[in-house]
Design a protein around this motif. Structure first.
Motif, short mmCIF file in Angstrom:
data_model
loop_
_atom_site.label_atom_id
_atom_site.label_comp_id
_atom_site.label_asym_id
_atom_site.label_seq_id
_atom_site.Cartn_x
_atom_site.Cartn_y
_atom_site.Cartn_z
N ASP A 111 -1.74 -5.56 9.91
CA ASP A 111 -2.64 -4.75 10.71
C ASP A 111 -3.86 -5.59 11.08
O ASP A 111 -4.51 -6.15 10.19
N GLU A 136 -6.15 1.49 -2.87
CA GLU A 136 -6.43 2.82 -2.35
C GLU A 136 -5.30 3.32 -1.46
O GLU A 136 -4.88 4.46 -1.51
N LEU A 137 -4.78 2.38 -0.67
CA LEU A 137 -3.65 2.72 0.19
C LEU A 137 -2.46 3.17 -0.64
O LEU A 137 -1.79 4.15 -0.33
N GLU A 170 -0.92 5.23 7.74
CA GLU A 170 -2.08 5.18 6.85
C GLU A 170 -2.88 3.90 7.08
O GLU A 170 -4.10 3.92 7.24
N VAL A 171 -2.14 2.81 7.09
CA VAL A 171 -2.77 1.51 7.25
C VAL A 171 -3.52 1.44 8.57
O VAL A 171 -4.66 0.99 8.65
N HIS A 178 -4.75 3.83 10.35
CA HIS A 178 -5.88 4.74 10.49
C HIS A 178 -7.00 4.45 9.50
O HIS A 178 -8.11 4.91 9.67
N SER A 179 -6.68 3.68 8.48
CA SER A 179 -7.72 3.37 7.51
C SER A 179 -8.61 2.27 8.07
O SER A 179 -8.26 1.56 9.01
N GLY A 180 -9.78 2.14 7.49
CA GLY A 180 -10.73 1.12 7.94
C GLY A 180 -10.19 -0.27 7.68
O GLY A 180 -9.22 -0.45 6.94
N GLU A 181 -10.86 -1.23 8.27
CA GLU A 181 -10.37 -2.59 8.19
C GLU A 181 -10.34 -3.10 6.76
O GLU A 181 -9.55 -3.96 6.42
N ASN A 182 -11.20 -2.60 5.93
CA ASN A 182 -11.30 -3.17 4.59
C ASN A 182 -10.86 -2.25 3.45
O ASN A 182 -11.29 -2.41 2.31
N THR A 183 -9.97 -1.32 3.81
CA THR A 183 -9.46 -0.46 2.76
C THR A 183 -8.65 -1.28 1.78
O THR A 183 -7.74 -1.99 2.17
N ARG A 230 -2.87 6.59 -1.79
CA ARG A 230 -2.58 7.59 -0.76
C ARG A 230 -1.08 7.76 -0.56
O ARG A 230 -0.60 8.81 -0.21
#
Ligand SMILES: Nc1ncnc2c1ncn2[C@@H]1O[C@H](COP(=O)(O)OP(=O)(O)OP(=O)(O)O)[C@@H](O)[C@H]1O
Ligand SMILES: [Mg+2]
Lengths: 332, 265
Positions: free
Chosen positions: B219, B256-257, B244-245, B247-252, B260
């Motif tokens: 991503d 955490e992923l 998920e990846v 839509h999540s922020g660049e530095n998640t 989820r």
């Protein structure tokens, strides 16, 4: 081991088909040449059944061949060169100076060829690594080299009268029994070039780079090296052309080569090499050179005024373009 | 742990201000099939081209069997046993099939003279293997006369010819019919059975899920997540993960992923 496959892949008809496939453009050009010669013959059977007309063309045709063949490589790789007439003059100049100064002819020839190779390499390196448009860059470099010759010589020619008596140089250009031996050297040059173009790694890469430089690069070919290689070969051919032209005329002119620029370009395309790169034909280019040379002589010999030459040259270029349209399918 | 065949360390590539690949660490082991997935423009092809030596990384390291290789380029990549089917196929369409297969690696006799006979017979053999059954198509056929799928076949044939240890396939089944896709997959299975490693890139997640045993989700220039087949569970969940990846922020952080992911059925 020569495995035969069920579809008769190695059978003779396959060989013939392959030959035609490989030489389509050249065969078409040859047909064109034959028709043109027949027309000339009908125009003036008397002149065209006399060997002298062929002799006069074959005497100078080798010079054109030494130029056309390398230019086919350059066009195939996707470049163009307009500086070869100047390189030709420069190499011939060194050769003429060598002969005039009394050096052995072999040494003078080597010096001339070396200068051609050096200039070709320099031009190739500048164009390729400078990432210039070869059209514009070689136009400029051509003027530059020609200008340098003019400044250095003050426009004076060199009459190398020693050539006529020198046995080594007679071996390159003379006509025992009325046949110009330089045609044999040109034929050897064409034969070697055909192998280089069709059956050698260098030729294969010239095709691939001209076809799709990005793909060639992805497959581990350095397109820049291949491009420079074609310019080096052009320098070699231009050197030979200059030396032969000087031997044939016994004289070197600072304008040597100038009159070859447009006819040589025409011969490449008349011969069936398209402008877009990736494909081409050395044999076709050679026949193209013959077509262009014979038109120049043939028009006058057929009884027409010299003023018609350019008109017919143009006509032949246009007709051959139309003819090649069926042979040149451009795949994308 | 099996021996890592190829390892990329903090590989980056930027085009001017565009960061196409921004610090990728990746490892392909011997005999495994890795699926690389991600949205358009995620940087997958850029990564592949760096691995193939077709473009030079802005920074980072490439290790072959544990050893870093200096001056990485196309020749070294091939020498290291990597073959690549590029997304654009890298074919010269005005040339014959045989010339395309041996582009850059011509079979020669002496002095650089081509062994055209051997190139032809080897090409024919390969074409049969890859499923060119029509007699109308010979090694002398110009690639421009082939259909899109057939061209793809030539690119794949070229990659399998050299018995590479790692075969990288950048979207090899796009534009292929169902039967042809199945052909490619059965090939991949054969290659895997023969102990080769494969890096497979594709947009059809169901396909990728079928063929690969480990997945890397890319991503915006980085590998956002790496999961095994068991961890992902199903193609559905893999798709959900990709979303998920995206839509999540660049530095998640991956942790955490992964957390989820537990919610996805
Ligand atoms: N030569 C280039 N010059 C500038 N930008 C480039 C270049 N090549 C790729 N990029 C950019 O880098 C990013 C990643 O491109 P890349 O082709 O690697 O994506 P991808 O993951 O393969 O996408 P796709 O699934 O569509 O093939 C894109 O934003 C693209 O615009
Ligand atoms: Mg891509």
């Amino acid at each position: 081991m020569n495995k035969r496959t069920p579809d008769g892949f190695n059978a003779n008809h396959g060989l013939i088909r392959r030959f035609i496939q490989l030489n389509r453009a050249a065969i078409g050009t040859f047909g064109f040449f034959i028709v043109m010669m027949l027309l000339f013959f009908c125009g003036n059977p008397h002149v065209f059944s006399d060997w002298r007309i062929y002799y006069s063309v074959l005497t100078v045709l080798p010079v054109a061949i030494f130029l056309v063949v390398p230019l086919v490589f350059i066009v195939t790789v996707g470049e163009i060169d307009l500086s070869f007439p100047s390189v030709m003059a420069f190499a011939a100049w060194i050769f003429a100076l060598g002969v005039q100064a009394g050096y052995p002819p072999a040494a003078a020839i080597l010096a001339g060829v070396a200068v051609g190779l050096a200039l070709g390499s320099a031009i190739g390196l500048i164009v390729v690594y400078g990432e210039f448009s070869s059209l514009v860059a070689t136009l400029g470099l051509g003027f530059l080299i020609r200008g340098a010759i003019m400044i250095a010589t003050g426009g004076r020619s060199i009459a190398a009268t020693g050539i006529a008596k020198d046995p080594t140089l007679r071996l390159l250009s003379s006509s025992p029994g009325g046949f110009p031996v330089q045609m044999i050297w040109a034929a050897v040059f064409v034969a070697v070039s055909v192998i280089l173009y069709n059956r050698h790694r260098f030729g294969a890469r010239v095709h691939c780079v001209g076809d799709n430089p990005e793909s060639a690069r992805q497959m581990g070919i350095d397109p820049r090296l291949v491009r420079v290689g074609t310019f080096v070969f052009m320098g070699f051919g231009a050197g030979l052309a200059g030396i032969f032209s000087t031997i044939i005329n016994f004289t070197w002119w600072p304008t040597a080569g100038d009159s070859y620029l447009l006819p040589t370009l025409a011969a490449v395309f008349v011969g069936g090499t398209p402008t877009w790169g990736g494909v081409g034909t050395v044999l076709g280019g050679t026949i193209g050179a013959a077509i262009v040379s014979f038109t120049q002589v043939g028009i006058v010999a057929a009884g027409l005024d010299g003023f018609y030459v350019q008109f017919f040259n143009g006509l032949i270029i246009i007709l051959s373009l139309i003819g090649h349209r069926w042979n040149q399918i451009r795949y994308r | 742990m099996t021996e890592p065949l190829i390892e990329l360390r903090d590989l980056r590539k930027s085009y001017g201000t565009v960061l196409a690949v921004g610090g990728v660490n990746l490892q392909v082991n011997k005999g495994e099939v890795v699926g690389l997935i991600g949205d358009n423009g995620a940087g997958k092809s850029t990564l592949v081209k760096m691995l193939a030596g077709a473009i030079t990384p802005t920074s980072g390291e490439i290790l072959v069997r544990g050893k870093p290789v200096a001056g990485w380029n196309a020749a070294k990549s091939r020498a290291a046993g990597i073959e690549t089917v590029f997304q654009d196929r890298a074919l010269a369409v005005q040339q014959t099939i045989a010339r395309n297969i041996f582009m850059g690696r011509e079979i020669t006799t002496f002095g650089g003279l081509l062994n055209l006979g051997r190139q032809r017979s080897e090409a024919l053999h390969l074409m049969r293997e890859i499923g060119f059954t029509s007699n109308a198509v010979t090694p002398d056929t110009v690639v421009g006369q082939l259909s899109g799928g057939e061209r793809q076949g030539v690119a794949i044939a070229r990659a399998i010819y050299y018995n590479a240890d790692l075969i990288v396939l950048d979207e090899p089944t796009t534009a292929l019919s169902l039967t042809e896709t199945e052909k490619v997959f059965s090939f991949i299975r054969t290659l895997r059975a023969g102990g080769r490693s494969i890096l497979f890139i594709g947009h059809n997640i169901h396909h990728v899920f079928d063929i690969a045993e480990r997945f890397l989700i890319m991503d915006r220039g980085r590998i956002a997540l790496a999961v095994t087949k068991a961890q992902a569970g199903s193609a559905r969940r893999l798709i959900a993960l990709m979303e998920e990846v995206a839509h999540s922020g660049e530095n998640t952080p991956p942790v955490e992923l992964a957390a989820r992911l537990k919610g996805v059925q």
